[in-house]
Write an enzyme that holds these catalytic residues in place. Structure first.
Site: not given
Ligand code: CP
Length: 306
Positions: A51-52, A80, A101, A129
């Site tokens: 999603r993110t 590497k 991320r 998040h």
């Molecule tokens: N909610 C969320 O962070 O989903 P993903 O890990 O799929 O990005």
């Protein structure tokens, strides 16, 4: 740090949160434009995501910008031995904004301190998040008609769940009441309970996921027990299936109750909940597109309302 970066939800004050929500609402009505024409956004995902990453990339595409990046760090020169610092400095040569991320808590903050361009934290370990929190707030606002004076029940992995940590911090502006439902191993960490006490926020903790709790709730925020955060896999096996929501458990709930979940889900929400009027997690993920369009524009100094 560039002040347009978004690393923690606490980087935003109440007015900034409300301004982002207003712009998310605008983008829901107007998802396609050329606001990002000529801009390049890098998405660097050192941890898996559906999603993110896809909603950030869709957000850029729908605003007329371009996306570069990787969804698997094994395909980057990190494999590497390149350091995070060098990766960030290199990508800053190519892009106007980095969405990142990382599995290490603090990695996004570190990146924002060295990068000449803004950084958006798309999740750092068990820490924060913030873009998820903006879409959660937008989902709460859309379903409840307000953010104030709501009872929010958080269930499952409250120890490692970065989404519940960010949401708890953001909600402090809106006089919430919290129920924390978790086993001893996955309790809400002390620092977040201390935060609640310091802000005068009412909360109770329980191990029992009872209908009594559900029936006092406006927002039921379910979470996944995150196997990837456990150093002891036997402990994960002991706790992974403790909390499961079934449709029958919602029979006496408030008419306004909505079930949220950052997703992915495993077993914590039974598929029979999907067909109830309380299920909101798929729409919640859709709201991520609009919230992230607002966040990207803020980071790049672009205001769609001007
Ligand atoms: N909610 C969320 O962070 O989903 P993903 O890990 O799929 O990005």
């Amino acid at each position: 740090m560039d002040n347009k970066s978004l690393i923690s939800i606490s980087d935003l004050n109440k007015d900034e949160i409300l301004a982002l929500l207003q712009r998310a609402q605008y983008f829901e009505q107007n998802p396609n434009s050329h606001l990002l024409q000529g801009k390049v956004v890098a998405t660097l995902f050192f941890e898996p995501s559906t999603r993110t990453r896809l909603s950030f990339e869709t957000a850029v595409n729908r605003l007329g910008g371009r996306v570069i990046g990787f969804s698997d760090a094994k395909t980057s020169s990190q494999s590497k031995g390149e350091t995070l610092k060098d990766t960030i400095m290199m990508v800053s040569n190519y892009a106007d904004l980095i969405v990142m991320r990382h599995y290490l808590e603090g990695a996004a903050r570190y990146a924002s301190e060295i990068a000449p361009i803004p950084i958006i934290n798309a999740g750092d370990g068990a820490n924060q998040h913030p873009s998820q929190t903006m879409l959660d707030l937008y989902s709460i606002y859309k379903t409840q008609g307000r953010l104030t004076d709501l009872t929010i029940t958080m269930v499952g992995d409250l120890k490692y769940g970065r989404t519940v940590h960010s949401l708890l911090e953001a909600m402090h502006y809106f006089n919430p009441t919290f129920n924390f439902v978790a086993c001893d191993e996955l309790k809400m960490p002390e620092q977040y309970k201390q935060f609640c006490r310091g802000k005068g926020i009412a909360y109770q903790e329980t191990r029992d996921f009872s209908e009594e709790i559900i029936n006092q709730t406006d927002i039921l925020y379910m979470t996944r027990v995150q196997r990837e955060r456990f150093s002891d896999i036997m402990e994960y096996e002991r706790v992974k299936n403790l909390y499961n929501l079934h449709a029958a458990m919602l029979q006496g709930c408030r008419p306004n109750l909505k079930v949220l979940h950052p997703l992915p889900r495993i077993t914590e929400i039974s598929q029979d909940v999907d067909d109830t009027p309380q299920a909101y997690y798929f729409e919640q993920a859709r709201n991520g597109l609009y919230a992230r369009q607002a966040i990207i524009c803020r980071a790049l100094g672009i205001d769609p309302l001007l």
